[in-house]
Write a protein that holds these residues in place. Structure first.
Motif, PDB file in Angstrom:
ATOM      1  N   VAL A 137       0.866  -1.364   0.069  1.00 37.80           N
ATOM      2  CA  VAL A 137      -0.012  -0.034  -0.118  1.00 37.80           C
ATOM      3  C   VAL A 137       0.839   1.202   0.116  1.00 37.80           C
ATOM      4  N   THR A 138       2.027   1.207   0.861  1.00 37.38           N
ATOM      5  CA  THR A 138       2.904   2.212   0.818  1.00 37.38           C
ATOM      6  C   THR A 138       3.450   2.726  -0.478  1.00 37.38           C
ATOM      7  N   MET A 139       3.885   1.679  -1.205  1.00 38.64           N
ATOM      8  CA  MET A 139       4.541   1.883  -2.460  1.00 38.64           C
ATOM      9  C   MET A 139       3.494   2.373  -3.729  1.00 38.64           C
ATOM     10  N   VAL A 140       2.370   2.016  -3.619  1.00 33.82           N
ATOM     11  CA  VAL A 140       1.221   2.055  -4.489  1.00 33.82           C
ATOM     12  C   VAL A 140       0.978   3.685  -4.332  1.00 33.82           C
ATOM     13  N   GLY A 141       0.830   3.926  -2.928  1.00 35.32           N
ATOM     14  CA  GLY A 141       0.645   5.363  -2.777  1.00 35.32           C
ATOM     15  C   GLY A 141       1.661   6.462  -3.150  1.00 35.32           C
ATOM     16  N   ALA A 142       3.010   5.853  -2.713  1.00 34.23           N
ATOM     17  CA  ALA A 142       4.072   6.721  -3.237  1.00 34.23           C
ATOM     18  C   ALA A 142       4.323   6.888  -4.609  1.00 34.23           C
ATOM     19  N   SER A 143       3.769   5.761  -5.625  1.00 32.51           N
ATOM     20  CA  SER A 143       4.112   5.958  -7.050  1.00 32.51           C
ATOM     21  C   SER A 143       2.915   6.740  -7.563  1.00 32.51           C
ATOM     22  N   ALA A 144       1.596   6.610  -6.825  1.00 31.97           N
ATOM     23  CA  ALA A 144       0.492   7.741  -7.081  1.00 31.97           C
ATOM     24  C   ALA A 144       0.949   9.122  -6.957  1.00 31.97           C
ATOM     25  N   TRP A 145       1.460   9.289  -5.797  1.00 31.33           N
ATOM     26  CA  TRP A 145       1.585  10.665  -5.214  1.00 31.33           C
ATOM     27  C   TRP A 145       2.910  11.193  -6.429  1.00 31.33           C
ATOM     28  N   VAL A 146       3.996  10.649  -6.648  1.00 30.59           N
ATOM     29  CA  VAL A 146       4.869  11.251  -7.452  1.00 30.59           C
ATOM     30  C   VAL A 146       4.298  11.376  -9.093  1.00 30.59           C
ATOM     31  N   ASN A 147       3.475  10.747  -9.438  1.00 37.88           N
ATOM     32  CA  ASN A 147       2.539  11.009 -10.526  1.00 37.88           C
ATOM     33  C   ASN A 147       1.321  11.951 -10.574  1.00 37.88           C
ATOM     34  N   ASP A 148       1.613  12.806  -9.341  1.00 37.32           N
ATOM     35  CA  ASP A 148       0.498  13.864  -9.125  1.00 37.32           C
ATOM     36  C   ASP A 148      -0.908  13.503  -9.084  1.00 37.32           C
ATOM     37  N   LEU A 149      -1.151  12.313  -8.591  1.00 37.24           N
ATOM     38  CA  LEU A 149      -2.631  11.813  -8.334  1.00 37.24           C
ATOM     39  C   LEU A 149      -2.767  12.243  -6.842  1.00 37.24           C
ATOM     40  N   ALA A 150      -4.148  12.749  -6.668  1.00 41.33           N
ATOM     41  CA  ALA A 150      -4.484  13.497  -5.443  1.00 41.33           C
ATOM     42  C   ALA A 150      -4.610  12.548  -4.392  1.00 41.33           C
ATOM     43  N   TRP A 151      -5.022  11.202  -4.667  1.00 41.45           N
ATOM     44  CA  TRP A 151      -5.332  10.352  -3.716  1.00 41.45           C
ATOM     45  C   TRP A 151      -3.829   9.639  -3.106  1.00 41.45           C
ATOM     46  N   GLY A 152      -2.770   9.908  -3.767  1.00 38.86           N
ATOM     47  CA  GLY A 152      -1.509   9.166  -3.703  1.00 38.86           C
ATOM     48  C   GLY A 152      -1.230   9.370  -2.216  1.00 38.86           C
ATOM     49  N   ARG A 153      -0.940  10.592  -1.768  1.00 38.63           N
ATOM     50  CA  ARG A 153      -0.464  11.089  -0.385  1.00 38.63           C
ATOM     51  C   ARG A 153      -1.208  10.044   0.951  1.00 38.63           C
ATOM     52  N   TYR A 154      -2.535  10.106   0.665  1.00 41.67           N
ATOM     53  CA  TYR A 154      -3.260   9.424   1.453  1.00 41.67           C
ATOM     54  C   TYR A 154      -3.173   7.950   1.782  1.00 41.67           C
ATOM     55  N   VAL A 155      -2.887   7.397   0.467  1.00 44.95           N
ATOM     56  CA  VAL A 155      -2.776   5.932   0.386  1.00 44.95           C
ATOM     57  C   VAL A 155      -1.196   5.576   0.838  1.00 44.95           C
ATOM     58  N   ASN A 156      -0.199   6.648   0.655  1.00 47.45           N
ATOM     59  CA  ASN A 156       0.934   6.510   1.107  1.00 47.45           C
ATOM     60  C   ASN A 156       1.082   6.487   2.514  1.00 47.45           C
ATOM     61  N   PHE A 157       0.425   7.561   3.263  1.00 45.97           N
ATOM     62  CA  PHE A 157       0.367   7.732   4.569  1.00 45.97           C
ATOM     63  C   PHE A 157      -0.589   6.522   5.473  1.00 45.97           C
ATOM     64  N   THR A 158      -1.406   5.934   4.679  1.00 46.60           N
ATOM     65  CA  THR A 158      -2.221   4.953   5.393  1.00 46.60           C
ATOM     66  C   THR A 158      -1.013   3.800   5.483  1.00 46.60           C
ATOM     67  N   GLY A 159      -0.410   3.440   4.483  1.00 43.64           N
ATOM     68  CA  GLY A 159       0.394   2.520   4.438  1.00 43.64           C
ATOM     69  C   GLY A 159       1.511   2.339   5.383  1.00 43.64           C
ATOM     70  N   LEU A 160       2.144   3.804   5.597  1.00 45.15           N
ATOM     71  CA  LEU A 160       3.104   3.978   6.536  1.00 45.15           C
ATOM     72  C   LEU A 160       2.655   3.760   8.158  1.00 45.15           C
ATOM     73  N   ALA A 161       1.222   4.195   8.068  1.00 45.30           N
ATOM     74  CA  ALA A 161       0.795   3.952   9.309  1.00 45.30           C
ATOM     75  C   ALA A 161       0.588   2.351   9.743  1.00 45.30           C
ATOM     76  N   GLY A 162       0.202   1.658   8.624  1.00 45.88           N
ATOM     77  CA  GLY A 162       0.200   0.131   8.747  1.00 45.88           C
ATOM     78  C   GLY A 162       1.627  -0.314   9.115  1.00 45.88           C
ATOM     79  N   ILE A 163       2.647  -0.085   8.679  1.00 47.90           N
ATOM     80  CA  ILE A 163       3.790  -0.471   8.745  1.00 47.90           C
ATOM     81  C   ILE A 163       4.518  -0.188  10.383  1.00 47.90           C
ATOM     82  N   ILE A 164       4.125   0.943  10.664  1.00 46.56           N
ATOM     83  CA  ILE A 164       4.426   1.319  11.999  1.00 46.56           C
ATOM     84  C   ILE A 164       3.714   0.549  12.916  1.00 46.56           C
TER      85      ILE A 164
END
Length: 285
Positions: free
Chosen positions: A28-55
């Motif tokens: 989930v973290t990497m999917v969010g990061a990939s979307a974020w660097v491609n300027d997709l609005a939902w990318g950062r939220y998915v990335n942060f969700t994945g990071l929270a899951g890892i923690i």
């Protein structure tokens, strides 16, 4: 407080949900990061969700491991397996930094002289082969380079001192002086936090006053990659030592059985050694 007598057999943990949840969180973290660097609005939220899951996975997984250790389920065989695991983990980190140092060496000592030789003067007549240049034909905005004074030198003194304090804490733990262990362990964490704070200030200075960015050619990319990756390791090391400090205060370790402390100390010494290489290669040469 001493741990129960360890069992004589090799402990095999039961089925655990944490490996699966950890893998899904990283996905989930990497999917969010990939979307974020491609300027997709939902990318950062998915990335942060994945990071929270890892923690969360790390917290509960280590909680289980600590509980097993304090429950007397581990013995010398398990201790040896942990030592080998930590050794291979640090070796993998050495390979990471080896790749980054290799990229810096190739760019500065091989590519730079090659681009500046007579054969390439026709293509780039204004190119000067010196480290920290702005590229041919002004393709990169002008920027200043980072020197060793004052912050990098101060940070070097901080990390060398932190290596001393964590060693004193280790000897105190082996001598059964828990209060002294906690004191010098806290000093080590404080020195690490100070290092990170000064590095953050250095980055602000580089960006705002020197116009040095990740996009500032090969100099900027290697500078921020090496120093930033090391700063991340210092942050992780400080978090590890903070957990160890909490465990010391809870009475989890004994003079004979404290690999959790030793593993974190190994990692911290590794961070110190890598910084010495960075200090010389990145800031002085």
């Amino acid at each position: 407080m001493s741990s129960p007598k360890p069992v004589p057999y090799y402990f095999v943990p039961g089925p655990s949900r944490w490996p699966l949840l950890g893998g899904l969180s990283m996905l989930v973290t990497m999917v969010g990061a990939s979307a974020w660097v491609n300027d997709l609005a939902w990318g950062r939220y998915v990335n942060f969700t994945g990071l929270a899951g890892i923690i969360a996975v790390l917290y509960f997984w280590f909680r289980d491991a600590i509980g097993e250790s304090e429950g007397g389920l581990y013995n010398r065989r398990i201790d040896l397996s942990f030592r080998w695991s930590m050794s291979w983990f640090i070796f993998s980190e050495v390979m990471f930094f080896g790749a980054f140092f290799g990229a810096l060496f190739y760019a500065r000592s091989i590519s730079m002289p090659w681009l500046g030789d007579l054969d390439n003067k026709i293509l780039w007549p204004d190119f000067i082969a010196h480290w920290g240049n702005a590229g041919p034909a002004g393709t990169v905005q002008e920027f200043g380079i980072m020197g060793p004074f004052p912050i990098p030198t101060i940070n070097t003194a901080l990390l060398l001192t932190s290596g001393l304090t964590v060693t004193i804490a280790h000897h105190a733990l082996r001598s059964g002086h828990r209060a002294r262990t906690a004191l010098f362990l806290f000093a080590t964490i404080l020195l690490g936090v100070t290092f990170i704070s000064l590095q953050a200030y250095e980055y602000v200075h580089a960006y705002s006053e020197l116009n040095l960015k990740l996009s500032s050619g090969i100099y900027g990319s290697t500078f921020f990659m090496l120093t930033g990756f090391h700063g991340f390791h210092v942050t992780m090391g400080a978090i590890m030592l903070s957990v160890i400090l909490y465990r010391v205060m809870k009475g989890h370790f004994t003079a004979e059985n404290h690999f959790g402390f030793e593993g974190a100390a190994w990692y911290w010494h590794f961070v110190d050694v890598i910084w010495l290489g960075l200090y010389v290669v990145v800031y002085w040469l």
